[in-house]
Design a protein around this motif. Sequence first.
Motif, PDB file in Angstrom:
ATOM      1  N   GLY A   1       0.728  -1.287  -0.058  1.00  0.00           N
ATOM      2  CA  GLY A   1      -0.068   0.064  -0.166  1.00  0.00           C
ATOM      3  C   GLY A   1       0.901   1.302  -0.187  1.00  0.00           C
ATOM      4  O   GLY A   1       0.521   2.205  -0.794  1.00  0.00           O
ATOM      5  N   ALA A   2       1.798   1.150   0.857  1.00  0.00           N
ATOM      6  CA  ALA A   2       2.768   2.239   0.955  1.00  0.00           C
ATOM      7  C   ALA A   2       3.474   2.562  -0.462  1.00  0.00           C
ATOM      8  O   ALA A   2       3.766   3.677  -0.883  1.00  0.00           O
ATOM      9  CB  ALA A   2       3.804   2.198   1.876  1.00  0.00           C
ATOM     10  N   VAL A   3       4.035   1.343  -1.004  1.00  0.00           N
ATOM     11  CA  VAL A   3       4.653   1.640  -2.337  1.00  0.00           C
ATOM     12  C   VAL A   3       3.598   1.962  -3.602  1.00  0.00           C
ATOM     13  O   VAL A   3       4.014   3.020  -4.086  1.00  0.00           O
ATOM     14  CB  VAL A   3       4.994   0.252  -2.929  1.00  0.00           C
ATOM     15  CG1 VAL A   3       5.638   0.441  -4.343  1.00  0.00           C
ATOM     16  CG2 VAL A   3       6.341  -0.374  -1.738  1.00  0.00           C
ATOM     17  N   VAL A   4       2.480   1.734  -3.359  1.00  0.00           N
ATOM     18  CA  VAL A   4       1.649   2.305  -4.386  1.00  0.00           C
ATOM     19  C   VAL A   4       1.252   3.758  -4.177  1.00  0.00           C
ATOM     20  O   VAL A   4       1.300   4.597  -4.909  1.00  0.00           O
ATOM     21  CB  VAL A   4       0.263   1.663  -4.133  1.00  0.00           C
ATOM     22  CG1 VAL A   4      -1.036   2.330  -5.088  1.00  0.00           C
ATOM     23  CG2 VAL A   4       0.270   0.119  -4.770  1.00  0.00           C
ATOM     24  N   ALA A   5       1.110   4.072  -2.724  1.00  0.00           N
ATOM     25  CA  ALA A   5       0.764   5.766  -2.513  1.00  0.00           C
ATOM     26  C   ALA A   5       2.200   6.331  -2.903  1.00  0.00           C
ATOM     27  O   ALA A   5       1.692   7.556  -3.192  1.00  0.00           O
ATOM     28  CB  ALA A   5       0.642   5.948  -1.072  1.00  0.00           C
ATOM     29  N   ARG A   6       3.026   6.066  -2.630  1.00  0.00           N
ATOM     30  CA  ARG A   6       4.517   6.910  -2.982  1.00  0.00           C
ATOM     31  C   ARG A   6       4.447   6.948  -4.482  1.00  0.00           C
ATOM     32  O   ARG A   6       5.052   8.236  -5.057  1.00  0.00           O
ATOM     33  CB  ARG A   6       5.509   6.363  -2.121  1.00  0.00           C
ATOM     34  CG  ARG A   6       5.589   6.466  -0.639  1.00  0.00           C
ATOM     35  CD  ARG A   6       6.532   5.825  -0.002  1.00  0.00           C
ATOM     36  NE  ARG A   6       7.704   7.015   0.033  1.00  0.00           N
ATOM     37  CZ  ARG A   6       8.905   6.497   0.535  1.00  0.00           C
ATOM     38  NH1 ARG A   6       9.169   5.785   0.775  1.00  0.00           N
ATOM     39  NH2 ARG A   6       9.994   7.552   0.621  1.00  0.00           N
ATOM     40  N   THR A   7       4.585   5.943  -4.992  1.00  0.00           N
ATOM     41  CA  THR A   7       4.380   6.003  -6.516  1.00  0.00           C
ATOM     42  C   THR A   7       3.589   6.742  -7.149  1.00  0.00           C
ATOM     43  O   THR A   7       4.071   7.629  -7.991  1.00  0.00           O
ATOM     44  CB  THR A   7       4.451   4.549  -7.201  1.00  0.00           C
ATOM     45  OG1 THR A   7       5.096   3.489  -6.623  1.00  0.00           O
ATOM     46  CG2 THR A   7       4.746   4.460  -8.721  1.00  0.00           C
ATOM     47  N   ARG A   8       2.354   6.662  -6.806  1.00  0.00           N
ATOM     48  CA  ARG A   8       1.364   7.711  -7.313  1.00  0.00           C
ATOM     49  C   ARG A   8       1.788   8.989  -7.083  1.00  0.00           C
ATOM     50  O   ARG A   8       1.796  10.147  -8.000  1.00  0.00           O
ATOM     51  CB  ARG A   8      -0.031   7.331  -6.666  1.00  0.00           C
ATOM     52  CG  ARG A   8      -1.082   6.456  -7.136  1.00  0.00           C
ATOM     53  CD  ARG A   8      -2.414   6.593  -6.620  1.00  0.00           C
ATOM     54  NE  ARG A   8      -3.149   5.543  -6.877  1.00  0.00           N
ATOM     55  CZ  ARG A   8      -3.465   4.641  -5.979  1.00  0.00           C
ATOM     56  NH1 ARG A   8      -3.464   4.847  -4.372  1.00  0.00           N
ATOM     57  NH2 ARG A   8      -4.262   3.627  -6.094  1.00  0.00           N
ATOM     58  N   ASP A   9       2.230   9.432  -5.691  1.00  0.00           N
ATOM     59  CA  ASP A   9       2.539  10.813  -5.514  1.00  0.00           C
ATOM     60  C   ASP A   9       3.767  11.205  -6.200  1.00  0.00           C
ATOM     61  O   ASP A   9       3.663  12.340  -6.759  1.00  0.00           O
ATOM     62  CB  ASP A   9       2.988  10.703  -4.015  1.00  0.00           C
ATOM     63  CG  ASP A   9       3.191  12.088  -3.359  1.00  0.00           C
ATOM     64  OD1 ASP A   9       2.715  12.871  -3.679  1.00  0.00           O
ATOM     65  OD2 ASP A   9       4.266  12.296  -2.848  1.00  0.00           O
ATOM     66  N   TRP A  10       4.800  10.329  -6.592  1.00  0.00           N
ATOM     67  CA  TRP A  10       5.888  10.662  -7.367  1.00  0.00           C
ATOM     68  C   TRP A  10       5.453  11.058  -8.904  1.00  0.00           C
ATOM     69  O   TRP A  10       6.048  11.733  -9.506  1.00  0.00           O
ATOM     70  CB  TRP A  10       7.005   9.690  -7.447  1.00  0.00           C
ATOM     71  CG  TRP A  10       7.780   9.667  -6.002  1.00  0.00           C
ATOM     72  CD1 TRP A  10       8.122  10.914  -5.242  1.00  0.00           C
ATOM     73  CD2 TRP A  10       8.193   8.541  -5.444  1.00  0.00           C
ATOM     74  NE1 TRP A  10       8.891  10.439  -4.094  1.00  0.00           N
ATOM     75  CE2 TRP A  10       8.980   9.166  -4.141  1.00  0.00           C
ATOM     76  CE3 TRP A  10       8.139   7.217  -5.521  1.00  0.00           C
ATOM     77  CZ2 TRP A  10       9.519   8.210  -3.284  1.00  0.00           C
ATOM     78  CZ3 TRP A  10       8.982   6.588  -4.584  1.00  0.00           C
ATOM     79  CH2 TRP A  10       9.709   6.887  -3.558  1.00  0.00           C
ATOM     80  N   LEU A  11       4.569  10.218  -9.159  1.00  0.00           N
ATOM     81  CA  LEU A  11       4.041  10.435 -10.598  1.00  0.00           C
ATOM     82  C   LEU A  11       2.813  11.820 -10.664  1.00  0.00           C
ATOM     83  O   LEU A  11       2.493  11.976 -11.712  1.00  0.00           O
ATOM     84  CB  LEU A  11       3.233   9.500 -11.021  1.00  0.00           C
ATOM     85  CG  LEU A  11       4.293   8.051 -11.418  1.00  0.00           C
ATOM     86  CD1 LEU A  11       3.361   6.873 -11.833  1.00  0.00           C
ATOM     87  CD2 LEU A  11       5.244   8.293 -12.537  1.00  0.00           C
ATOM     88  N   GLY A  12       2.441  12.332  -9.649  1.00  0.00           N
ATOM     89  CA  GLY A  12       1.687  13.309  -9.894  1.00  0.00           C
ATOM     90  C   GLY A  12       0.292  12.945  -9.777  1.00  0.00           C
ATOM     91  O   GLY A  12      -0.453  13.579 -10.604  1.00  0.00           O
ATOM     92  N   ARG A  13       0.148  11.793  -9.382  1.00  0.00           N
ATOM     93  CA  ARG A  13      -1.325  11.109  -9.767  1.00  0.00           C
ATOM     94  C   ARG A  13      -2.074  10.864  -8.451  1.00  0.00           C
ATOM     95  O   ARG A  13      -1.363  10.331  -7.775  1.00  0.00           O
ATOM     96  CB  ARG A  13      -1.149   9.603 -10.636  1.00  0.00           C
ATOM     97  CG  ARG A  13      -0.368   9.697 -11.785  1.00  0.00           C
ATOM     98  CD  ARG A  13      -1.552  10.364 -13.189  1.00  0.00           C
ATOM     99  NE  ARG A  13      -1.970   9.056 -13.572  1.00  0.00           N
ATOM    100  CZ  ARG A  13      -2.040   8.121 -14.389  1.00  0.00           C
ATOM    101  NH1 ARG A  13      -0.617   7.939 -14.912  1.00  0.00           N
ATOM    102  NH2 ARG A  13      -2.511   7.068 -14.557  1.00  0.00           N
ATOM    103  N   SER A  14      -3.125  11.416  -8.345  1.00  0.00           N
ATOM    104  CA  SER A  14      -4.070  11.365  -6.979  1.00  0.00           C
ATOM    105  C   SER A  14      -4.539   9.936  -7.163  1.00  0.00           C
ATOM    106  O   SER A  14      -4.902   9.430  -8.229  1.00  0.00           O
ATOM    107  CB  SER A  14      -4.862  12.671  -6.770  1.00  0.00           C
ATOM    108  OG  SER A  14      -5.791  12.410  -7.917  1.00  0.00           O
ATOM    109  N   ALA A  15      -4.897   9.550  -6.020  1.00  0.00           N
ATOM    110  CA  ALA A  15      -5.452   8.232  -5.917  1.00  0.00           C
ATOM    111  C   ALA A  15      -6.959   8.212  -6.333  1.00  0.00           C
ATOM    112  O   ALA A  15      -7.510   9.308  -6.315  1.00  0.00           O
ATOM    113  CB  ALA A  15      -5.820   7.623  -4.441  1.00  0.00           C
ATOM    114  N   PRO A  16      -7.411   7.346  -7.098  1.00  0.00           N
ATOM    115  CA  PRO A  16      -8.671   7.436  -7.785  1.00  0.00           C
ATOM    116  C   PRO A  16      -9.698   7.439  -6.864  1.00  0.00           C
ATOM    117  O   PRO A  16      -9.849   6.830  -5.718  1.00  0.00           O
ATOM    118  CB  PRO A  16      -8.826   5.982  -8.629  1.00  0.00           C
ATOM    119  CG  PRO A  16      -7.872   5.196  -8.108  1.00  0.00           C
ATOM    120  CD  PRO A  16      -6.727   5.831  -7.401  1.00  0.00           C
TER     121      PRO A  16
END
Lengths: 283, 344
Positions: free
Chosen positions: B329-344
């Motif tokens: 979960g933490a890996v997903v959240a940080r990856t989204r963050d780094w890509l500038g993509r908010s959670a759906p």
Amino acid sequence: MNASTPILGHNSRLAGRAHAIRRHALKMGKVQGQGYIAQALDCADILAVAYFHAMTYRADEPEWEGRDRFYLSIGHYAIALYAALIEAGIVPADELETYGGDDSRLPMSGMASYTPGMEITGGSLGQGLTIAVGTGLALKRKGSKSFVYNLLSDGELGEGATWEAAMGAAHWRLDNLIAIVDVNDQQADGPSSKVLSSEPLDDKWRAFGWFTQRIDGNDIEALVAAFDAARNHGEPVPRVIVCDTLMGKGVPFLEARDKNHFIRVDADEWDKALAMLDEGAGR
Amino acid sequence: MSLMKKTFAKADPSKPRLTTSAMIASIAGPDQKTEAAPFGHALARLAAERADIVGLSADLSKYTDLHVFAAAHPDRFYQMGMAEQLLMGAAAGFAREGFVPFATTYAVFASRRAYDFICMAIAEENLPAKIICALPGLTTGYGPSHQATEDLAIFRGMPNLAIVDPCDALDIREAVPQIAAHPGPVYMRLLRGQVPLVLDEYDYRFQFGKAALLRDGADVLFISSGLMTMRTLEAAKALAGDRIDAAVLHVPTIKPLDEAAILAAAGKPGRLVIVAENHSIVGGLGEAIAGLLMRSGVFPSFRQIALPDQFLDAGALPTLHDRYGISSGAVVARTRDWLGRSAP
């Protein structure tokens, strides 16, 4: 040599070997102008009895499987072991001139990958006996009758791993393991008894379950008897010979030095030391 | 300077009570497929074929799965007691005499306590002793005495020593014979007990010294080792739901590093490179790869997922993996963050 007293004759030959080991060591010291020469002089008798009375090996085949292993955990004493290896014919005598030099097979501290007959890399103190425990177990697995010897020093006993190994050797009943402790009461910062006392040493080893002998490590006859007793002891326990020795033994002005852990000697003093050594041997 | 104590945590009756993940904790999730003691079984099988294999323990055979080997080959099991320096020295002695010793303990004790013995008695002479260590990184909630968060940083500097960080049961069982066949010393980070099995879903075999691209993707490249490859695979699946296309390069051998595979993957333009590891951010896989990329003139956007440079908390393992950012979960959240993509 008197044929009717072969033991005495044998011992006097061993004394000759010890003298030769001291000479080789002094000559190497002269090459560098410095070294752990006082230790070499103090343990020359031990090495003479180990290499010319107790141990089985082939000079022209240093890794012969049937050999007794000799582990020098005190890498600092390399100059002493080189002298013994030269005397035993394992290292050529003319290599002495290279001692401590660039690309030499005889570096200041003993390294297994450099020198024929140097079984382990021992400069980091307290490791030799742990390796010897593994080797003792491995030799038994192979059904080998060889012994593994480990020369330690009293200062080295401050390293706790030695006592881990002492427990392990007794636990595994390693009757093929013979430790020799050179007690010269000197280490880098002064007398071992003042830096970190390890006495009473014979009581300690005995309490750890070892067959223990304590002798004058500069007495050839006592050394011969102790090595024989260590090899032939009937109990399935590891063996230790605690040897009290004299730093600088055989060269009076080195014996008399206060600080003789690491010795620097002026160029002209090496020849004087050699002369004194020869003079003492002649008496 | 005052010594700071932690503040008292009151029990919250609205939350389930989690217990400390002590040494017997499993890293497997509740629904994960697992295999029991893959190292112990693999070594026992190998020893049936190779008479030169011996196993040594420092009072932790049950906690390193070596008890399986000990039961199968009791005459080749050597208990050295709670004495890790003796353990490593004795392994050197066995290796000197032609045996291939597998010495097992916890990663903290091998790396912190017995380093000099591994370095001088084993590695300096390039002896084939194998050092197999449980509890690598954050795999126990027991606290810093047992958390080897810096073992890779410690061991990477040792010449001759190869380092293997397997992901799952398949990786471990395939690694054991290859580690034994390697002519020099090897350190392996061990997952023990009920070990997850995840790589069987991929076209993958462990190859000593090789990295493996487990899946390809256009937006992100995860480079990971050890249990973090499980996490990056899980994260890649989750990110696919957000139409983020993630590749996973599994690097089970930390040293020698498969430089060609890493450079080929990281050199592909347009992807964010994220190195994920179960280790401190200091001196592990991430910094090894960063150094490789810099030396090679490959400069992707680069991020690291790793444990912080601090002594970690004690507690329950799932809590700690979340807290320190190595849960999927933490890996997903940080990856989204780094890509500038908010959670759906």
